[in-house]
Enzyme design. Sequence first.
Site, PDB file in Angstrom:
ATOM      1  N   THR A   1       2.317  19.830  11.782  1.00  0.00           N
ATOM      2  CA  THR A   1       1.386  19.744  10.738  1.00  0.00           C
ATOM      3  C   THR A   1       0.064  19.071  11.313  1.00  0.00           C
ATOM      4  O   THR A   1      -1.006  19.925  11.006  1.00  0.00           O
ATOM      5  CB  THR A   1       1.693  19.112   9.656  1.00  0.00           C
ATOM      6  OG1 THR A   1       2.926  19.505   8.814  1.00  0.00           O
ATOM      7  CG2 THR A   1       0.630  18.871   8.545  1.00  0.00           C
TER       8      THR A   1
ATOM      9  N   ALA B   1       1.840  21.601  -1.490  1.00  0.00           N
ATOM     10  CA  ALA B   1       1.022  22.418  -2.298  1.00  0.00           C
ATOM     11  C   ALA B   1       1.827  23.991  -1.885  1.00  0.00           C
ATOM     12  O   ALA B   1       1.850  24.225  -0.865  1.00  0.00           O
ATOM     13  CB  ALA B   1      -0.510  22.587  -1.976  1.00  0.00           C
TER      14      ALA B   1
ATOM     15  N   GLU C   1      -1.098 -13.059 -14.922  1.00  0.00           N
ATOM     16  CA  GLU C   1      -1.125 -14.417 -15.928  1.00  0.00           C
ATOM     17  C   GLU C   1      -2.188 -15.346 -15.766  1.00  0.00           C
ATOM     18  O   GLU C   1      -2.727 -15.991 -16.718  1.00  0.00           O
ATOM     19  CB  GLU C   1       0.374 -14.850 -15.856  1.00  0.00           C
ATOM     20  CG  GLU C   1       1.572 -13.907 -15.857  1.00  0.00           C
ATOM     21  CD  GLU C   1       1.997 -13.528 -14.496  1.00  0.00           C
ATOM     22  OE1 GLU C   1       3.373 -13.173 -14.593  1.00  0.00           O
ATOM     23  OE2 GLU C   1       1.121 -13.187 -13.698  1.00  0.00           O
TER      24      GLU C   1
ATOM     25  N   CYS D   1       3.138 -18.843 -11.260  1.00  0.00           N
ATOM     26  CA  CYS D   1       2.740 -18.423 -12.586  1.00  0.00           C
ATOM     27  C   CYS D   1       3.021 -19.287 -13.614  1.00  0.00           C
ATOM     28  O   CYS D   1       2.555 -19.630 -14.802  1.00  0.00           O
ATOM     29  CB  CYS D   1       2.839 -17.010 -12.710  1.00  0.00           C
ATOM     30  SG  CYS D   1       1.783 -16.243 -11.741  1.00  0.00           S
TER      31      CYS D   1
ATOM     32  N   SER E   1      -2.618  28.845   5.790  1.00  0.00           N
ATOM     33  CA  SER E   1      -2.275  28.080   4.513  1.00  0.00           C
ATOM     34  C   SER E   1      -3.468  27.408   3.670  1.00  0.00           C
ATOM     35  O   SER E   1      -3.493  26.508   3.079  1.00  0.00           O
ATOM     36  CB  SER E   1      -1.442  26.775   4.913  1.00  0.00           C
ATOM     37  OG  SER E   1      -2.178  25.820   5.881  1.00  0.00           O
TER      38      SER E   1
ATOM     39  N   GLU F   1       3.568  14.595   3.656  1.00  0.00           N
ATOM     40  CA  GLU F   1       2.857  15.729   3.240  1.00  0.00           C
ATOM     41  C   GLU F   1       3.230  16.741   4.307  1.00  0.00           C
ATOM     42  O   GLU F   1       2.469  17.787   4.387  1.00  0.00           O
ATOM     43  CB  GLU F   1       1.165  15.314   3.463  1.00  0.00           C
ATOM     44  CG  GLU F   1       0.615  14.401   2.462  1.00  0.00           C
ATOM     45  CD  GLU F   1      -0.957  14.750   2.193  1.00  0.00           C
ATOM     46  OE1 GLU F   1      -1.382  15.732   2.781  1.00  0.00           O
ATOM     47  OE2 GLU F   1      -1.470  13.779   1.570  1.00  0.00           O
TER      48      GLU F   1
ATOM     49  N   CYS G   1       6.207 -15.465 -11.774  1.00  0.00           N
ATOM     50  CA  CYS G   1       6.835 -16.089 -10.596  1.00  0.00           C
ATOM     51  C   CYS G   1       7.096 -17.491 -10.576  1.00  0.00           C
ATOM     52  O   CYS G   1       6.549 -18.223 -11.351  1.00  0.00           O
ATOM     53  CB  CYS G   1       6.022 -15.856  -9.458  1.00  0.00           C
ATOM     54  SG  CYS G   1       4.259 -16.504  -9.321  1.00  0.00           S
TER      55      CYS G   1
END
Length: 374
Positions: free
Chosen positions: A209, A167, A65, A97, A181, A301, A88
């Site tokens: 992993t 994935a 703003e 603001c 993989s 992940e 705010c």
Amino acid sequence: MIRIRRSPAPVDRAVARFFMRLALREARRGLGRTSPNPAVGAVLVKGGRVVSRGHHARAGGPHAEVVAIRRAGARARGADLYTTLEPCDHWGRTPPCTLAILEAGVRRVFVGSRDPNPLVDGRGVARLRRAGVAVARDVLGDECDALNAQWFRFITAGRPHVTLKAAVTLDGKIATRTGDSRWVTGPEARREAHRLRDRADAVLVGAGTARADDPRLTARVPGGRDPVRVVLDARLSLPPRLRLFRQRSSAPTIVAHVAGRPREGRPGVEYLRCRGSKGRVDLHDLLAKLAARGVTSLLVEGGAQVHASFLKERLADRVVLFVAPRVVGGDGLSWSAALGARRMADALRLVDVEVGRAGEDLVVSGRLAQGGRR
């Protein structure tokens, strides 16, 4: 028509939505860059024309703003302000603001989302109305809420918003029976995965992993930034040769552990001791500690056991699966370990599901139904 308190004339709903969509477009420019603050956009309109626009670019910088008001200058007087989040009304790293809005002489304010932060939570709207400024709330509220779903979770639950990403093949496998993989999905999907990292405050993997894939967990996006890298290593057993420890990043690597003595002298590596839960890092404690560091969004992940742990603990908010047109078979490794569902009615369910494309792969995303099931 949208009727605004203390406004002599109603405002056409379609017009209000049009300008709020412009504010949303502006807000998206700050996504992934404002933590631990929300992404906010603002548009000043006068005589049916856009006078100025602004977005919150970084924590500690001027709010949307204020940016729009400064750019408008004297033209802000008598204008309508469209903002995606309630202004705010407290002093923090920047002034309120609401003060800037009143000093600029803005006539009306259209608000998208209500701010759940206890420091705001209706106070901004109340201050403006007491001063005679007409205010309309919940303009494109659902869209504005979706923009800051991560920040809302951070504020209301005291933990980061958690997205599980994987994935997978058509039959939900992340690797063959031998553990191979690379690569499940194509280059376009991998580029999109890097964009997810670019917008996340932190990215997390488990020790398995980290050993098997030796990932860098950086966001290789032009002009992007790296997330904080978090690895679960309950007993500090990971070898120092891993790229997480050797390769520099613009963000630190955090090793979440339960026992063991941290290795000294690793540049860019921090150790975070957490409570233990059955020999593993207590995820509730970890998320609370990350939130205390200002982490509002976490991208998980893997691997399969880590994904399952977040699902079992009801700590996952969203799932993003990159689905390749391949079939591995039942002896492959699934993206999530056992969850214990005995009936289909017990299965976790996604809602607000979206399906897109990334090259030859599909991108399936959605949020977990409240309580995980529906």
